[in-house]
Design a protein around this motif. Sequence first.
Motif, PDB file in Angstrom:
ATOM      1  N   ALA A  30     -86.152 123.252   3.270  1.00 47.51           N
ATOM      2  CA  ALA A  30     -87.343 122.419   3.217  1.00 47.51           C
ATOM      3  C   ALA A  30     -87.518 121.661   4.527  1.00 47.51           C
ATOM      4  O   ALA A  30     -86.664 120.888   4.926  1.00 47.51           O
ATOM      5  CB  ALA A  30     -87.236 121.432   2.057  1.00 47.51           C
ATOM      6  N   ASP A  31     -88.645 121.924   5.195  1.00 43.19           N
ATOM      7  CA  ASP A  31     -89.021 121.135   6.361  1.00 43.19           C
ATOM      8  C   ASP A  31     -90.019 120.108   5.853  1.00 43.19           C
ATOM      9  O   ASP A  31     -91.221 120.306   5.898  1.00 43.19           O
ATOM     10  CB  ASP A  31     -89.655 122.053   7.417  1.00 43.19           C
ATOM     11  CG  ASP A  31     -90.091 121.280   8.652  1.00 43.19           C
ATOM     12  OD1 ASP A  31     -89.683 120.117   8.780  1.00 43.19           O
ATOM     13  OD2 ASP A  31     -90.847 121.839   9.460  1.00 43.19           O
ATOM     14  N   GLU A  32     -89.494 118.991   5.334  1.00 45.22           N
ATOM     15  CA  GLU A  32     -90.293 118.146   4.478  1.00 45.22           C
ATOM     16  C   GLU A  32     -91.166 117.138   5.208  1.00 45.22           C
ATOM     17  O   GLU A  32     -92.148 116.668   4.650  1.00 45.22           O
ATOM     18  CB  GLU A  32     -89.397 117.423   3.472  1.00 45.22           C
ATOM     19  CG  GLU A  32     -88.660 118.395   2.561  1.00 45.22           C
ATOM     20  CD  GLU A  32     -88.053 117.735   1.354  1.00 45.22           C
ATOM     21  OE1 GLU A  32     -87.985 116.495   1.320  1.00 45.22           O
ATOM     22  OE2 GLU A  32     -87.646 118.453   0.437  1.00 45.22           O
ATOM     23  N   GLY A  33     -90.840 116.802   6.431  1.00 45.37           N
ATOM     24  CA  GLY A  33     -91.650 115.804   7.111  1.00 45.37           C
ATOM     25  C   GLY A  33     -91.577 114.469   6.384  1.00 45.37           C
ATOM     26  O   GLY A  33     -90.703 114.237   5.548  1.00 45.37           O
ATOM     27  N   PRO A  34     -92.492 113.566   6.675  1.00 41.89           N
ATOM     28  CA  PRO A  34     -92.460 112.249   6.023  1.00 41.89           C
ATOM     29  C   PRO A  34     -92.832 112.338   4.555  1.00 41.89           C
ATOM     30  O   PRO A  34     -93.611 113.201   4.146  1.00 41.89           O
ATOM     31  CB  PRO A  34     -93.515 111.457   6.811  1.00 41.89           C
ATOM     32  CG  PRO A  34     -94.437 112.499   7.359  1.00 41.89           C
ATOM     33  CD  PRO A  34     -93.580 113.689   7.647  1.00 41.89           C
ATOM     34  N   ALA A  35     -92.241 111.454   3.752  1.00 40.33           N
ATOM     35  CA  ALA A  35     -92.584 111.395   2.331  1.00 40.33           C
ATOM     36  C   ALA A  35     -93.976 110.802   2.167  1.00 40.33           C
ATOM     37  O   ALA A  35     -94.415 109.970   2.953  1.00 40.33           O
ATOM     38  CB  ALA A  35     -91.557 110.554   1.581  1.00 40.33           C
ATOM     39  N   SER A  36     -94.668 111.246   1.117  1.00 45.81           N
ATOM     40  CA  SER A  36     -96.054 110.833   0.910  1.00 45.81           C
ATOM     41  C   SER A  36     -96.311 110.534  -0.559  1.00 45.81           C
ATOM     42  O   SER A  36     -95.835 111.243  -1.440  1.00 45.81           O
ATOM     43  CB  SER A  36     -97.012 111.943   1.384  1.00 45.81           C
ATOM     44  OG  SER A  36     -98.337 111.643   1.033  1.00 45.81           O
ATOM     45  N   GLY A  37     -97.097 109.508  -0.801  1.00 45.55           N
ATOM     46  CA  GLY A  37     -97.547 109.181  -2.152  1.00 45.55           C
ATOM     47  C   GLY A  37     -98.933 109.718  -2.439  1.00 45.55           C
ATOM     48  O   GLY A  37     -99.567 109.301  -3.420  1.00 45.55           O
ATOM     49  N   LYS A  38     -99.399 110.676  -1.643  1.00 49.27           N
ATOM     50  CA  LYS A  38    -100.751 111.238  -1.796  1.00 49.27           C
ATOM     51  C   LYS A  38    -100.967 111.749  -3.215  1.00 49.27           C
ATOM     52  O   LYS A  38    -100.121 112.417  -3.785  1.00 49.27           O
ATOM     53  CB  LYS A  38    -100.951 112.385  -0.807  1.00 49.27           C
ATOM     54  CG  LYS A  38    -102.314 113.044  -0.873  1.00 49.27           C
ATOM     55  CD  LYS A  38    -102.465 114.146   0.157  1.00 49.27           C
ATOM     56  CE  LYS A  38    -102.561 113.571   1.558  1.00 49.27           C
ATOM     57  NZ  LYS A  38    -102.882 114.627   2.566  1.00 49.27           N
ATOM     58  N   GLY A  39    -102.132 111.418  -3.774  1.00 49.73           N
ATOM     59  CA  GLY A  39    -102.465 111.862  -5.115  1.00 49.73           C
ATOM     60  C   GLY A  39    -101.877 110.996  -6.212  1.00 49.73           C
ATOM     61  O   GLY A  39    -101.946 111.352  -7.390  1.00 49.73           O
ATOM     62  N   GLY A  40    -101.313 109.820  -5.861  1.00 50.33           N
ATOM     63  CA  GLY A  40    -100.700 108.954  -6.857  1.00 50.33           C
ATOM     64  C   GLY A  40    -101.571 107.779  -7.234  1.00 50.33           C
ATOM     65  O   GLY A  40    -102.388 107.308  -6.434  1.00 50.33           O
TER      66      GLY A  40
END
Length: 238
Positions: A30-40
């Motif tokens: 997983a190349d996850e990058g920054p965590a995001s709360g998008k869609g929450g």
Amino acid sequence: MSSRRMTTIAGTLVTASFSAVMILPFTAAADEGPASGKGGKAVDAAPAGVKLTTTLPSQIDVDNSSQETALTASVKNEGTKDSGKIRLLVVGFDGMTVKNVQGCSPIAEKDLPEGSNSGFACAIDNLAAGKSESYDVDATFDLSKTGKICLPVQTSDGKKTFWQQGPVPFGTTNPTPNAPATPLLLGTDNKPVAPGGDALPKTGSERVMLPLGAAGAMLLTAGGAGLWWSQRRPRQTD
């Protein structure tokens, strides 16, 4: 005998509970990058001083041969008081199937929310103020379809949903069927490789096309028509 109630809020799925029986104490890198709360969004009011949120990676990579992927799902208490007993659900939709969530229990098929294909419940005895819990998620993603994931945070009995992220899509508008892996972005509807002119070239002179199935042809816009979650509650007795 349980009653069944269907609810929509702002065109998205916002509340869920499961039967009491469900209250249970190579993947692609997983190349996850920054965590995001998008869609929450917050749903039911949390106890005073408790503020629960979740995050997903901004990007995942899907192995083009095995369709396997991995990601991290996190829940955090951004409030000033402890949460008490709660649970995090990790639920897959459409082309995204959740295969395992480390330390969590699978949701029985009969208890899955309507429209979902898989899910796990993660019991949390208490989440202290300012603390978070993260879970390793193994999944598959059928790149010929759209795919979504949903993270509700509920009371331990599932009667209230304090926060819900999703169902939010992962996808790409630039499929790469001939690469080892396809990067998918959070909040992006997947665009499968279409026949004809939309096929991508191989490295070299050959060209290949991946057929677009009927399910993949119907792309759902995030936050569009809305998804329903059936809510089961135990019979009330006098």
